[in-house]
Motif scaffolding. Structure first.
Motif, mmCIF file in Angstrom:
data_model
loop_
_atom_site.group_PDB
_atom_site.id
_atom_site.type_symbol
_atom_site.label_atom_id
_atom_site.label_comp_id
_atom_site.label_asym_id
_atom_site.label_seq_id
_atom_site.Cartn_x
_atom_site.Cartn_y
_atom_site.Cartn_z
ATOM 1 N N MET A 37 0.805 -1.394 -0.156
ATOM 2 C CA MET A 37 -0.051 -0.338 0.128
ATOM 3 C C MET A 37 0.912 1.364 -0.006
ATOM 4 O O MET A 37 0.328 2.400 0.102
ATOM 5 C CB MET A 37 -0.965 0.212 1.166
ATOM 6 C CG MET A 37 -2.077 -1.115 1.461
ATOM 7 S SD MET A 37 -2.843 -1.315 0.007
ATOM 8 C CE MET A 37 -2.581 -3.222 -0.223
ATOM 9 N N ARG A 38 2.207 1.169 -0.070
ATOM 10 C CA ARG A 38 3.155 1.989 -0.006
ATOM 11 C C ARG A 38 2.837 3.090 1.293
ATOM 12 O O ARG A 38 2.806 4.418 1.303
ATOM 13 C CB ARG A 38 3.229 3.013 -1.358
ATOM 14 C CG ARG A 38 3.725 2.228 -2.341
ATOM 15 C CD ARG A 38 3.967 3.211 -3.574
ATOM 16 N NE ARG A 38 2.727 2.577 -4.514
ATOM 17 C CZ ARG A 38 2.028 3.383 -5.204
ATOM 18 N NH1 ARG A 38 2.468 4.578 -5.369
ATOM 19 N NH2 ARG A 38 1.169 2.935 -6.272
ATOM 20 N N PHE A 79 -11.386 1.469 8.458
ATOM 21 C CA PHE A 79 -11.486 0.646 7.267
ATOM 22 C C PHE A 79 -11.799 1.298 5.949
ATOM 23 O O PHE A 79 -11.396 0.986 4.593
ATOM 24 C CB PHE A 79 -12.256 -0.500 7.490
ATOM 25 C CG PHE A 79 -11.637 -1.720 8.445
ATOM 26 C CD1 PHE A 79 -10.382 -2.162 8.179
ATOM 27 C CD2 PHE A 79 -12.160 -1.796 9.722
ATOM 28 C CE1 PHE A 79 -9.803 -2.967 8.921
ATOM 29 C CE2 PHE A 79 -11.384 -2.455 10.596
ATOM 30 C CZ PHE A 79 -10.244 -3.320 10.101
ATOM 31 N N LEU A 80 -12.600 2.629 6.066
ATOM 32 C CA LEU A 80 -12.676 3.240 4.933
ATOM 33 C C LEU A 80 -11.405 3.847 4.678
ATOM 34 O O LEU A 80 -11.035 4.050 3.318
ATOM 35 C CB LEU A 80 -13.714 4.516 5.214
ATOM 36 C CG LEU A 80 -15.382 4.033 5.217
ATOM 37 C CD1 LEU A 80 -16.285 5.034 5.693
ATOM 38 C CD2 LEU A 80 -15.627 3.620 4.062
ATOM 39 N N GLY A 81 -10.573 4.336 5.530
ATOM 40 C CA GLY A 81 -9.106 4.936 5.029
ATOM 41 C C GLY A 81 -8.293 3.766 4.404
ATOM 42 O O GLY A 81 -7.709 3.949 3.641
ATOM 43 N N LEU A 87 -7.167 1.604 -2.960
ATOM 44 C CA LEU A 87 -7.597 2.134 -4.400
ATOM 45 C C LEU A 87 -6.424 3.278 -4.731
ATOM 46 O O LEU A 87 -6.187 3.261 -6.057
ATOM 47 C CB LEU A 87 -8.926 3.020 -4.062
ATOM 48 C CG LEU A 87 -10.159 2.098 -3.917
ATOM 49 C CD1 LEU A 87 -11.289 2.810 -3.553
ATOM 50 C CD2 LEU A 87 -10.259 1.034 -4.988
ATOM 51 N N ARG A 88 -5.694 3.577 -3.802
ATOM 52 C CA ARG A 88 -4.710 4.788 -4.325
ATOM 53 C C ARG A 88 -3.679 3.764 -5.017
ATOM 54 O O ARG A 88 -2.953 4.608 -5.881
ATOM 55 C CB ARG A 88 -4.058 5.422 -2.976
ATOM 56 C CG ARG A 88 -2.864 6.364 -3.293
ATOM 57 C CD ARG A 88 -2.637 6.881 -1.968
ATOM 58 N NE ARG A 88 -2.005 6.015 -0.860
ATOM 59 C CZ ARG A 88 -0.693 5.539 -0.584
ATOM 60 N NH1 ARG A 88 -0.050 5.865 -1.647
ATOM 61 N NH2 ARG A 88 -0.702 4.850 0.393
#
Length: 122
Positions: A37-38, A79-81, A87-88
């Motif tokens: 996820m970087r 979890f929205l974060g 997605l990023r």
């Protein structure tokens, strides 16, 4: 309704507690996910602490209902974060995320259904 509230709350607390422990002890899975996820690995303990706070807060909600509601809402936001992080980096393998997110939403839903909305929200 009480049985559903207890069952979902205990399950969500256990799953998030296990994830918190994995983050806090330095297990390889959270490190791999952070790299994917970087996200800096230095964030892993903080993210684990947020999961632990959510898990403990859900359990504390049995004695202090508002705390349980806030913990469940916090986990939903967490979890929205996480979805945003996925997605990023264009990662669409969201199976594990969906399980955690749905448990957090379910915990919030049963908490609100059993205790009602907090008086400040009415």
């Amino acid at each position: 309704m009480f049985a559903a509230y207890v069952t979902v709350t205990l399950l969500a607390s256990a799953v998030n507690g296990i994830a918190a422990i994995a983050n806090l002890i330095g297990h390889d899975y959270p490190k791999t996910q952070a790299d994917k996820m970087r996200v800096p690995r230095t964030w892993i303990p903080a993210l684990g602490s947020l999961l632990a706070a959510g898990a403990v807060g859900l359990l504390a909600g049995f004695a202090f209902p508002l705390l349980g509601t806030l913990a469940a809402a916090g986990l939903v936001l967490y979890f929205l974060g996480a979805l945003g992080a996925h997605l990023r980096v264009h990662d669409h393998q969201l199976g594990a995320w969906a399980v955690f997110f749905c448990l957090a939403v379910a915990a919030l839903a049963v908490n609100l259904a059993y205790h009602g909305a907090p008086s400040s929200c009415r």
